[in-house]
Design an enzyme around this catalytic site. Sequence first.
Site, PDB file in Angstrom:
ATOM      1  N   SER A   6       0.818  -1.210   0.000  1.00 28.22           N
ATOM      2  CA  SER A   6       0.000   0.000   0.000  1.00 28.22           C
ATOM      3  C   SER A   6       0.852   1.260   0.000  1.00 28.22           C
ATOM      4  O   SER A   6       0.521   2.246  -0.678  1.00 28.22           O
ATOM      5  CB  SER A   6      -0.949  -0.008   1.211  1.00 28.22           C
ATOM      6  OG  SER A   6      -0.233  -0.109   2.423  1.00 28.22           O
ATOM      7  N   TRP A   7       1.953   1.280   0.745  1.00 23.42           N
ATOM      8  CA  TRP A   7       2.785   2.469   0.813  1.00 23.42           C
ATOM      9  C   TRP A   7       3.485   2.708  -0.518  1.00 23.42           C
ATOM     10  O   TRP A   7       3.563   3.846  -0.997  1.00 23.42           O
ATOM     11  CB  TRP A   7       3.776   2.355   1.955  1.00 23.42           C
ATOM     12  CG  TRP A   7       4.541   3.587   2.315  1.00 23.42           C
ATOM     13  CD1 TRP A   7       5.850   3.636   2.713  1.00 23.42           C
ATOM     14  CD2 TRP A   7       4.088   4.956   2.362  1.00 23.42           C
ATOM     15  NE1 TRP A   7       6.225   4.932   3.002  1.00 23.42           N
ATOM     16  CE2 TRP A   7       5.163   5.758   2.791  1.00 23.42           C
ATOM     17  CE3 TRP A   7       2.862   5.561   2.076  1.00 23.42           C
ATOM     18  CZ2 TRP A   7       5.077   7.149   2.933  1.00 23.42           C
ATOM     19  CZ3 TRP A   7       2.764   6.956   2.216  1.00 23.42           C
ATOM     20  CH2 TRP A   7       3.855   7.724   2.637  1.00 23.42           C
ATOM     21  N   TYR A  12      -3.570  -3.907  -3.145  1.00 24.78           N
ATOM     22  CA  TYR A  12      -3.485  -2.791  -2.197  1.00 24.78           C
ATOM     23  C   TYR A  12      -3.954  -1.504  -2.871  1.00 24.78           C
ATOM     24  O   TYR A  12      -3.591  -1.227  -4.013  1.00 24.78           O
ATOM     25  CB  TYR A  12      -2.052  -2.599  -1.706  1.00 24.78           C
ATOM     26  CG  TYR A  12      -1.475  -3.804  -0.998  1.00 24.78           C
ATOM     27  CD1 TYR A  12      -1.671  -3.989   0.374  1.00 24.78           C
ATOM     28  CD2 TYR A  12      -0.746  -4.765  -1.692  1.00 24.78           C
ATOM     29  CE1 TYR A  12      -1.149  -5.096   1.022  1.00 24.78           C
ATOM     30  CE2 TYR A  12      -0.218  -5.867  -1.048  1.00 24.78           C
ATOM     31  CZ  TYR A  12      -0.420  -6.025   0.311  1.00 24.78           C
ATOM     32  OH  TYR A  12       0.098  -7.131   0.949  1.00 24.78           O
ATOM     33  N   LYS A  39       8.206   4.858  16.839  1.00 23.93           N
ATOM     34  CA  LYS A  39       6.769   5.155  16.921  1.00 23.93           C
ATOM     35  C   LYS A  39       5.920   3.928  16.596  1.00 23.93           C
ATOM     36  O   LYS A  39       4.789   3.805  17.077  1.00 23.93           O
ATOM     37  CB  LYS A  39       6.417   6.344  16.025  1.00 23.93           C
ATOM     38  CG  LYS A  39       6.754   6.179  14.548  1.00 23.93           C
ATOM     39  CD  LYS A  39       5.583   5.686  13.733  1.00 23.93           C
ATOM     40  CE  LYS A  39       5.981   5.522  12.276  1.00 23.93           C
ATOM     41  NZ  LYS A  39       4.866   5.059  11.429  1.00 23.93           N
ATOM     42  N   ASN A  60       0.239  -1.212  12.995  1.00 25.43           N
ATOM     43  CA  ASN A  60       0.887  -1.557  14.260  1.00 25.43           C
ATOM     44  C   ASN A  60      -0.096  -1.480  15.418  1.00 25.43           C
ATOM     45  O   ASN A  60      -0.099  -2.332  16.302  1.00 25.43           O
ATOM     46  CB  ASN A  60       2.089  -0.636  14.493  1.00 25.43           C
ATOM     47  CG  ASN A  60       3.227  -0.949  13.549  1.00 25.43           C
ATOM     48  OD1 ASN A  60       3.957  -1.920  13.727  1.00 25.43           O
ATOM     49  ND2 ASN A  60       3.374  -0.135  12.515  1.00 25.43           N
TER      50      ASN A  60
END
EC number: 1.1.1.94
Length: 335
Positions: free
Chosen positions: A16-17, A55, A198, A263
Amino acid sequence: MSLFNHIKIAVIGGGSWATALIKILCEQNNVQIRWWLRNQKDIDHIRKFNHNPSYLSDVVLSPKKVKVFEKTADAVKGADYVILAVPAAFIQESLQHLSAKHLQGKRIVSAIKGMVPEKNALVTDWAAEAFGIEMKDTCVIAGPCHAEEVALEKQSYLTIASTECPAAEDFAQLMTCRYVTANALDDLYGVEYAAIMKNIVALACGITHGLGYGDNFQAVLVSNAMQEIGSLVTALDPRERNLSSSAYLGDLLVTAYSQFSRNRLFGNMVGRGYSVKAAQLEMKMIAEGYYATKSIHELNKTYHVNLPITSAVYSILYEEQAPAAVMNELKKLLK
């Protein structure tokens, strides 16, 4: 290289990215994209229908600007930039057929917010060592920017970080369009480590949400996490930096709270009682924080930074300790 001539950009990865980044780049008139995907069925589908079936399938890609390849060597041939957009756990396998000669004279851009497992190395450091790439020719893409919102053309912000601003500024121009603002920053290591951390924090947020903790606790967890990130980044790369900017705090917030955060979703499943393996099997996408947790845990054996949130997540994911018990102990350490 002139930004007013045609620029060839290789994109390594089919998720997807990677698809979102290609959509952004397609907004530029002077860009040609050479796209490598692992899945042959997806390659055939894109060639025929001009969209990724696996995606962000609603994103229509220009056949005039995007060409897909079965071999990485063919994709990077003649490219000015090579964007790495596969999960960190698969980067070595994905580039195994490339040599230093294939990447000579190219700028490498990491869109990976994870560490190379087992080596416990940043993707940029690993690429520099494996292919003899100078750090001045390396950039990372960071910032609060989910692929799903790019697909919807929601206003988004990116930070392009490098050790030297000219490289970052050039690529930031390419990543700026009507719905994306990209800025350059000369803090490659700080941005890259913060992006990795993160994801670990997002896992913790997901776990506590799955256990039934509310928004009040999540806010305390994230504010403590920002201090934890600052401590580690300073130990690894001491310098002046504004951790409240979007490249650091902004990226943390969107990953910790967004419905699109894989995540957070992974952590939520673990908090609700899924085993790690069961959660991995149910998720279609890779949660980078899972691998990053172990890498940061191992790396910190050298630096001995106080990382209670990372340690808690490690205990749950790798030592199979009960999430409720671990988080009950963690909450006593937060302020």
